[in-house]
Scaffold this active site. Structure first.
Site, PDB file in Angstrom:
ATOM      1  N   THR A 238       1.976  -4.750  -7.836  1.00  0.00           N
ATOM      2  CA  THR A 238       3.042  -5.178  -7.810  1.00  0.00           C
ATOM      3  C   THR A 238       3.212  -6.591  -7.031  1.00  0.00           C
ATOM      4  O   THR A 238       2.683  -6.676  -5.741  1.00  0.00           O
ATOM      5  CB  THR A 238       3.759  -3.975  -7.156  1.00  0.00           C
ATOM      6  OG1 THR A 238       3.770  -3.090  -8.011  1.00  0.00           O
ATOM      7  CG2 THR A 238       5.463  -4.525  -7.183  1.00  0.00           C
TER       8      THR A 238
ATOM      9  N   ASP B 138      -0.059   7.627  -7.718  1.00  0.00           N
ATOM     10  CA  ASP B 138      -0.008   6.594  -8.454  1.00  0.00           C
ATOM     11  C   ASP B 138      -1.162   5.837  -8.394  1.00  0.00           C
ATOM     12  O   ASP B 138      -1.291   4.869  -7.664  1.00  0.00           O
ATOM     13  CB  ASP B 138       1.236   5.585  -8.428  1.00  0.00           C
ATOM     14  CG  ASP B 138       1.161   4.738  -9.750  1.00  0.00           C
ATOM     15  OD1 ASP B 138       0.141   4.770 -10.656  1.00  0.00           O
ATOM     16  OD2 ASP B 138       1.991   3.998 -10.210  1.00  0.00           O
TER      17      ASP B 138
ATOM     18  N   LYS C  13       2.875   0.768  -2.112  1.00  0.00           N
ATOM     19  CA  LYS C  13       4.324   0.023  -2.078  1.00  0.00           C
ATOM     20  C   LYS C  13       5.232   1.109  -1.754  1.00  0.00           C
ATOM     21  O   LYS C  13       4.991   2.616  -2.182  1.00  0.00           O
ATOM     22  CB  LYS C  13       4.678  -0.528  -3.137  1.00  0.00           C
ATOM     23  CG  LYS C  13       4.694   0.352  -4.635  1.00  0.00           C
ATOM     24  CD  LYS C  13       5.196  -0.785  -5.918  1.00  0.00           C
ATOM     25  CE  LYS C  13       4.708   0.148  -6.889  1.00  0.00           C
ATOM     26  NZ  LYS C  13       5.091  -0.610  -8.017  1.00  0.00           N
TER      27      LYS C  13
ATOM     28  N   ASP D 115      -2.255  -0.747  -5.098  1.00  0.00           N
ATOM     29  CA  ASP D 115      -0.888  -1.034  -5.553  1.00  0.00           C
ATOM     30  C   ASP D 115       0.330  -0.094  -4.604  1.00  0.00           C
ATOM     31  O   ASP D 115       0.987   0.588  -5.033  1.00  0.00           O
ATOM     32  CB  ASP D 115      -0.700  -0.291  -7.021  1.00  0.00           C
ATOM     33  CG  ASP D 115       0.934  -0.965  -7.352  1.00  0.00           C
ATOM     34  OD1 ASP D 115       1.361  -1.965  -6.950  1.00  0.00           O
ATOM     35  OD2 ASP D 115       1.109  -0.391  -8.704  1.00  0.00           O
TER      36      ASP D 115
ATOM     37  N   ASN E  86       5.371   4.053  -4.262  1.00  0.00           N
ATOM     38  CA  ASN E  86       4.491   5.100  -4.348  1.00  0.00           C
ATOM     39  C   ASN E  86       4.129   5.954  -3.404  1.00  0.00           C
ATOM     40  O   ASN E  86       3.027   6.584  -3.370  1.00  0.00           O
ATOM     41  CB  ASN E  86       3.297   4.296  -4.726  1.00  0.00           C
ATOM     42  CG  ASN E  86       3.090   3.757  -6.054  1.00  0.00           C
ATOM     43  OD1 ASN E  86       4.001   4.090  -7.033  1.00  0.00           O
ATOM     44  ND2 ASN E  86       2.465   2.835  -6.362  1.00  0.00           N
TER      45      ASN E  86
END
Ligand code: ADE
Length: 317
Positions: free
Chosen positions: A203, A168, A152, A150, A155
């Site tokens: 995401t 995260d 991005k 995840d 994060n």
């Protein structure tokens, strides 16, 4: 009369006492998740600042998310013990009746996303620097057999010196069968992890095609996200955008995206080599140890990877 001999003093090891909320002054909220809230806190003994992630036990149990929380703790422990740069550290954990507490590094300068929004788009030097730090972070993570899944700009946090701290790990995957999955003749991928039971999808904007089609995460799924983030640092927006997730997913599967006209040519070439639908054909997917084929791309010309974590980052403009 014989003199009484004194027994040598016994050294009884005292286990470090668990911390409690009383050891910290809780300040403002600096992050919020579906079952957690992150606070800026100060250790009352040392005055050091920490980010404490407070997870609601009842909510976690009700939503059957205990596995994710354990995974996050395990991954953070692995990363912290390895002592690798570019990640938030887990200093300690404790709990009370209602909550679990993760005491983490505080990233003073917040999210990379805020900087992208602030400046609209990064200059090429800042893009090269931050893409380089993310690449090094992924080398460390993948060497520890962890896939972030995840990645991005929300994060990717920034510390007081403006170096990245990736956070995260609630969606991370620990690759357990990496030995059996070593590259064999005719196999297209160095390492894969299959867990079809797990229907996790990251995401929307940064999710890789293989996660959408096979629900399989590869190390190179994080390299796809890196391609999306490089595109976003340069153009201000992620490559796959639409009014709903379904259309975003369709665009990802069709590789339906465009470069703005003034997009840097070397960066465009690198993004095109990372945003490849077949995960085993992405630049770096066949690399062992370091991502040398990505490091040696013209986009990174002149960047000294060996000293990156000690280098003063360029001022983002
Ligand atoms: N938001 C979420 N986690 C954070 C951290 N560790 N530091 C700063 N802001 C955060």
């Amino acid at each position: 009369m014989a003199r009484a001999t004194l027994d040598p003093p016994k050294i009884v090891p005292v286990p470090p006492t668990k911390r409690t909320t009383k050891d910290f002054i809780f300040g403002k909220v600096i992050g919020e998740g579906s079952f957690s809230t992150v606070y800026l806190t100060k250790d009352i003994h040392t005055s050091k600042e920490y980010a404490i992630k407070v997870c609601d036990k009842r909510h976690i149990i009700r939503e059957k998310k205990t596995e994710y929380v354990k995974r996050e703790r395990d991954v953070l422990n692995t990363i912290t013990s390895a002592g690798v740069p570019f990640f938030v550290k887990l200093y300690c954990t404790f709990q009370d009746t209602d909550s679990l507490y993760f005491v983490l590094s505080y990233a003073k300068n917040g999210e990379l996303l805020q900087y992208i929004k602030q400046v609209g788009a990064f200059d090429i030097e800042s893009t090269r620097f931050y893409a380089g730090e993310i690449l090094l972070a992924l080398e460390h993570l993948h060497r520890l057999h962890i896939i972030h899944r995840d990645l991005k700009p929300e994060n990717i946090l920034l510390d007081e010196k403006m170096h990245i701290l990736i956070t995260d790990f609630g969606s991370a995957k620990i690759v357990v069968n990496h030995e059996q999955q070593q590259k064999v003749e005719g196999d297209s991928e160095v390492t894969t992890v299959v867990q079809r039971r797990n229907s996790f999808v990251g995401t929307a904007q940064y999710v890789s095609p293989e996660l959408l089609t096979d629900k399989v995460a590869h190390y190179s799924s994080d390299l796809w996200a890196l391609g999306c983030i490089i595109y976003q640092m340069i153009s201000g927006l992620p490559p796959f955008r639409a009014r709903n997730e379904y259309i975003i997913f369709q665009k990802i599967l069709k590789l339906d995206y465009e470069f703005p006209e003034d997009f840097d040519a070397d960066a465009q070439d690198l993004v095109q080599k990372l945003l490849v639908v077949n995960n085993s054909e992405r630049l770096g997917a066949q690399d062992k140890e370091n991502y040398h084929s990505i490091r040696s791309h013209p986009m990174f010309a002149g960047l000294d990877f060996a000293t990156l974590s000690e280098t003063t980052p360029p001022v983002i403009s």
